[in-house]
Design an enzyme around this catalytic site. Structure first.
Site, mmCIF file in Angstrom:
data_model
loop_
_atom_site.group_PDB
_atom_site.id
_atom_site.type_symbol
_atom_site.label_atom_id
_atom_site.label_comp_id
_atom_site.label_asym_id
_atom_site.label_seq_id
_atom_site.Cartn_x
_atom_site.Cartn_y
_atom_site.Cartn_z
ATOM 1 N N ASP A 1 -2.434 -8.833 11.613
ATOM 2 C CA ASP A 1 -3.784 -9.273 11.234
ATOM 3 C C ASP A 1 -4.273 -10.478 12.037
ATOM 4 O O ASP A 1 -5.464 -10.776 12.036
ATOM 5 C CB ASP A 1 -3.806 -9.602 9.730
ATOM 6 C CG ASP A 1 -3.440 -8.406 8.884
ATOM 7 O OD1 ASP A 1 -3.973 -7.317 9.146
ATOM 8 O OD2 ASP A 1 -2.603 -8.547 7.976
ATOM 9 N N HIS B 1 -1.939 -9.017 1.857
ATOM 10 C CA HIS B 1 -1.716 -7.746 2.575
ATOM 11 C C HIS B 1 -2.915 -7.524 3.521
ATOM 12 O O HIS B 1 -3.212 -8.378 4.349
ATOM 13 C CB HIS B 1 -1.533 -6.644 1.524
ATOM 14 C CG HIS B 1 -0.961 -5.358 2.013
ATOM 15 N ND1 HIS B 1 -0.399 -5.186 3.246
ATOM 16 C CD2 HIS B 1 -0.880 -4.125 1.411
ATOM 17 C CE1 HIS B 1 0.013 -3.928 3.381
ATOM 18 N NE2 HIS B 1 -0.272 -3.258 2.278
ATOM 19 N N HIS C 1 5.681 -12.920 7.359
ATOM 20 C CA HIS C 1 5.875 -11.520 6.969
ATOM 21 C C HIS C 1 7.054 -11.420 6.022
ATOM 22 O O HIS C 1 8.013 -12.194 6.122
ATOM 23 C CB HIS C 1 6.116 -10.623 8.192
ATOM 24 C CG HIS C 1 5.842 -9.189 7.903
ATOM 25 N ND1 HIS C 1 6.789 -8.351 7.370
ATOM 26 C CD2 HIS C 1 4.706 -8.461 8.030
ATOM 27 C CE1 HIS C 1 6.251 -7.153 7.201
ATOM 28 N NE2 HIS C 1 4.987 -7.187 7.591
ATOM 29 N N ARG D 1 2.889 -5.230 16.786
ATOM 30 C CA ARG D 1 1.489 -4.795 16.662
ATOM 31 C C ARG D 1 0.560 -5.906 17.141
ATOM 32 O O ARG D 1 -0.516 -5.639 17.665
ATOM 33 C CB ARG D 1 1.192 -4.422 15.199
ATOM 34 C CG ARG D 1 2.100 -3.316 14.666
ATOM 35 C CD ARG D 1 1.934 -3.092 13.183
ATOM 36 N NE ARG D 1 2.260 -4.276 12.400
ATOM 37 C CZ ARG D 1 2.085 -4.383 11.084
ATOM 38 N NH1 ARG D 1 1.590 -3.371 10.402
ATOM 39 N NH2 ARG D 1 2.422 -5.483 10.437
ATOM 40 N N SER E 1 0.829 -1.216 0.000
ATOM 41 C CA SER E 1 0.000 0.000 0.000
ATOM 42 C C SER E 1 0.864 1.267 0.000
ATOM 43 O O SER E 1 0.613 2.204 -0.779
ATOM 44 C CB SER E 1 -0.980 0.004 1.176
ATOM 45 O OG SER E 1 -0.355 -0.326 2.381
HETATM 46 N N1 HAX Z 1 1.248 -19.999 5.555
HETATM 47 C C1 HAX Z 1 1.696 -20.868 4.602
HETATM 48 N N2 HAX Z 1 2.750 -20.654 3.815
HETATM 49 C C2 HAX Z 1 3.426 -19.506 4.018
HETATM 50 C C3 HAX Z 1 3.043 -18.574 4.997
HETATM 51 C C4 HAX Z 1 1.909 -18.850 5.776
HETATM 52 N N3 HAX Z 1 1.441 -17.992 6.696
HETATM 53 N N4 HAX Z 1 3.914 -17.544 4.965
HETATM 54 C C5 HAX Z 1 4.789 -17.806 3.979
HETATM 55 N N5 HAX Z 1 4.494 -18.997 3.393
HETATM 56 C C6 HAX Z 1 5.148 -19.624 2.241
HETATM 57 C C7 HAX Z 1 5.080 -18.692 1.040
HETATM 58 O O1 HAX Z 1 3.805 -18.791 0.397
HETATM 59 C C8 HAX Z 1 6.240 -19.191 0.199
HETATM 60 O O2 HAX Z 1 5.833 -20.383 -0.419
HETATM 61 P P1 HAX Z 1 6.354 -20.760 -1.919
HETATM 62 O O3 HAX Z 1 7.855 -20.802 -1.826
HETATM 63 O O4 HAX Z 1 5.729 -22.077 -2.176
HETATM 64 O O5 HAX Z 1 5.882 -19.662 -2.806
HETATM 65 C C9 HAX Z 1 7.268 -19.550 1.290
HETATM 66 O O6 HAX Z 1 6.521 -19.777 2.498
HETATM 67 C C10 HAX Z 1 8.310 -18.496 1.528
HETATM 68 O O7 HAX Z 1 7.648 -17.289 1.832
HETATM 69 P P2 HAX Z 1 8.331 -16.161 2.735
HETATM 70 O O8 HAX Z 1 9.564 -15.729 2.023
HETATM 71 O O9 HAX Z 1 8.461 -16.649 4.127
HETATM 72 O O10 HAX Z 1 7.222 -15.031 2.745
HETATM 73 P P3 HAX Z 1 6.916 -13.931 1.630
HETATM 74 O O11 HAX Z 1 7.770 -12.752 1.921
HETATM 75 O O12 HAX Z 1 6.968 -14.496 0.267
HETATM 76 O O13 HAX Z 1 5.407 -13.592 1.946
HETATM 77 C C11 HAX Z 1 3.533 -13.081 3.311
HETATM 78 C C12 HAX Z 1 5.041 -12.867 3.080
HETATM 79 C C13 HAX Z 1 3.066 -12.173 4.421
HETATM 80 C C14 HAX Z 1 2.783 -12.716 2.021
HETATM 81 C C15 HAX Z 1 3.301 -14.573 3.691
HETATM 82 O O14 HAX Z 1 3.927 -14.841 4.912
HETATM 83 C C16 HAX Z 1 1.829 -14.944 3.759
HETATM 84 O O15 HAX Z 1 1.255 -15.294 2.728
HETATM 85 N N6 HAX Z 1 1.187 -14.868 4.987
HETATM 86 C C17 HAX Z 1 -0.220 -15.150 5.123
HETATM 87 C C18 HAX Z 1 -1.054 -13.950 4.668
HETATM 88 C C19 HAX Z 1 -0.898 -12.801 5.637
HETATM 89 O O16 HAX Z 1 -1.021 -12.927 6.855
HETATM 90 N N7 HAX Z 1 -0.675 -11.601 5.092
HETATM 91 C C20 HAX Z 1 -0.569 -10.370 5.896
HETATM 92 C C21 HAX Z 1 0.862 -9.934 6.109
HETATM 93 C C22 HAX Z 1 0.981 -8.656 6.929
HETATM 94 C C23 HAX Z 1 0.398 -7.512 6.176
HETATM 95 O O17 HAX Z 1 0.880 -7.037 5.170
HETATM 96 N N8 HAX Z 1 -0.737 -7.061 6.616
HETATM 97 O O18 HAX Z 1 -1.414 -6.180 5.890
#
Ligand code: HAX
Length: 441
Positions: free
Chosen positions: A373, A271, A318, A327, A241
């Protein structure tokens, strides 16, 4: 010039000179190397953005102008000594770089109240959308439709000198922030209370007024909203964002355009939409397991099933953080102080015990700990705001404080249009693989 605007310009123009000096004197200085892994993993960790409002440390979490969340909760002005800080105070801090006095915050609240009038056509735009449009779709469209009010747009058309862009950006930003509570509450009451709208109360603070217009007038909710609006306000410049607002603003798109674009990014499930997904997933778990109080073993089995289905555990992980999000901790402390024995809050705490070891064992997940979240929905739900499809709008209202303070800074600094370079996949392959491994795709 009014006081806050004057103070902002005084501070920001000093930094602007420093920005220009560094740019002019050190443009050739190499400050980082970029690996192919970084490019192919969402540009993580590449120092590419100048953002002064806040800085995220992977282990410590967010600091706003150097202050951690516990420090903000202690130092920012409050309405009552045992209450939560007023988000106006955080906005002042991000804009001007100093902890405000009580009087500064009162003045800012009053300033927002005088700017809060939302033009009728914006409500008409919302009313023209089907009620089953997601609240974030309505919110983003409404913000965009308010661009008719942009003072920057008019100033630009009239040929304003570029050194004054910041002035009309500031006015747009202040007007926009002031109007968001009414906009958000209107969407909430339209969707969930049969269009029974509640007029703003200009004597209330910004967050208190939002709660009021949503139909929530208890001090408990106001306290929660103040905390909520503070902790979601900013997370340095690289999140989707904030980065979007900055990028779109770099084309001199007005603040309404830039912030509407930011909100469409916040609406993604990786996000801000995650705050709805958390509650949705927990309710699904309760329904599938047929109990509000599952055992740790049942919860662990459900988590593993979610992962086996190729889904993420919402609220965990994250892109930058490598520890429990402060948070999350701030909300946990709030719950411990004010909420006794709520089933959803208890489940959130149980998940905090059960999820991290499972995610850690997978190996590839860089951060198995909860983010903001994971907690926020359970608190809103406890206080009666049960319509969780609306939760990302609340996140969006708060996020305006950080991204719009930054956007105003961008214009004082005279930041240029942003334009990184891209290459076809072939180019990247040629950097690493010159020989027989090359495959056409
Ligand atoms: N559950 C399952 N798998 C997860 C995961 C979770 N909570 N978090 C990361 N992974 C996976 C990723 O999908 C990725 O898988 P692939 O290699 O198969 O693509 C792998 O672990 C490595 O990811 P990472 O490097 O640890 O994390 P990223 O930086 O790629 O992604 C995210 C960060 C926040 C998007 C990710 O942790 C996620 O999808 N979390 C769940 C959704 C979530 O809570 N989002 C909110 C985040 C905070 C925010 O911005 N709030 O607004």
């Amino acid at each position: 010039m009014e006081y806050i605007k004057y103070r902002f310009f005084q501070k920001a123009s000093k930094c602007s000179k420093e920005f220009q000096r560094i740019k002019n004197e050190y443009s050739d200085k190499v400050i980082a190397q970029v690996t192919l892994g970084q490019v192919f993993s969402g540009m993580k960790g590449i120092p590419l953005l100048v953002t002064d409002t806040s800085k995220l440390d992977p282990n410590e979490g967010i600091r706003f102008k150097g202050y951690s969340i516990p420090e903000l909760r202690e130092k920012l002005p409050k309405i009552s000594p045992d209450g939560e800080p007023l988000p106006e105070g955080l906005f002042y801090l991000m804009l001007i770089g100093e902890i405000p006095t009580q009087e500064d915050v009162t003045n800012l609240s009053k300033d927002f109240a005088t700017r809060a009038h939302v033009p009728q056509h914006v409500f008409d735009v919302i009313d023209a959308m089907p009620k089953n449009s997601r609240p974030m779709t309505q919110f983003s469209a409404a913000i965009l439709s308010m661009a008719t009010e942009s003072i920057f747009q008019k100033a630009y058309r009239a040929g304003v000198n570029k050194k004054y862009y910041w002035d009309s950006f500031y006015e747009d930003v202040m007007n926009l922030i002031a109007r968001l509570p009414h906009l958000a509450a209107y969407i909430y009451r339209r969707n969930f209370y049969n269009d029974k709208h509640i007029e703003p109360n200009p004597r209330l603070d910004w967050a208190g007024n939002l709660a009021h217009m949503m139909g929530q007038d208890s001090e408990d909710i106001r306290r929660l909203f103040r905390l909520y609006m503070v902790i979601h306000a900013d997370h340095e410049g690289g999140n989707v964002s904030a980065h979007t607002a900055h990028l779109v603003g770099s084309a001199l798109s007005n603040p309404y355009y830039a912030y509407a674009a930011a909100m469409t990014g916040l609406a993604g499930p990786l996000h801000g939409f995650a705050n709805q997904d958390v509650i949705h997933w927990m309710f699904q778990m309760i329904e599938d397991l047929d109990t509000e109080t599952p055992t740790d073993e049942q919860v662990a089995a459900y988590i593993k099933q979610t992962l086996e289905e190729g889904r993420v555990i919402p609220g965990y992980g994250h892109a930058v953080l490598r520890k429990t999000d402060p948070r999350f901790t701030a909300q946990q402390e709030f719950a411990e102080k004010y909420i006794k024995d709520d089933p959803l809050v208890n489940l959130v705490n149980q998940l905090y015990r059960v999820v991290p070891p499972i995610l850690s064992n997978i190996g590839k997940i860089k951060n198995p700990w909860p983010n903001v979240d994971a907690y926020s929905g359970s608190l809103l739900y406890h206080y009666g705001i049960k319509e969780y499809t609306f939760y990302t709008v609340l996140f969006g209202v708060s996020r305006a404080l950080g991204v719009l303070a930054s956007l105003t800074n961008d214009r004082v600094y005279g930041m240029p249009i942003e334009r990184p370079t891209s290459h076809p996949l072939e180019w990247f392959r040629d950097q690493v693989d010159k020989g027989e491994n090359k495959r056409k795709c």
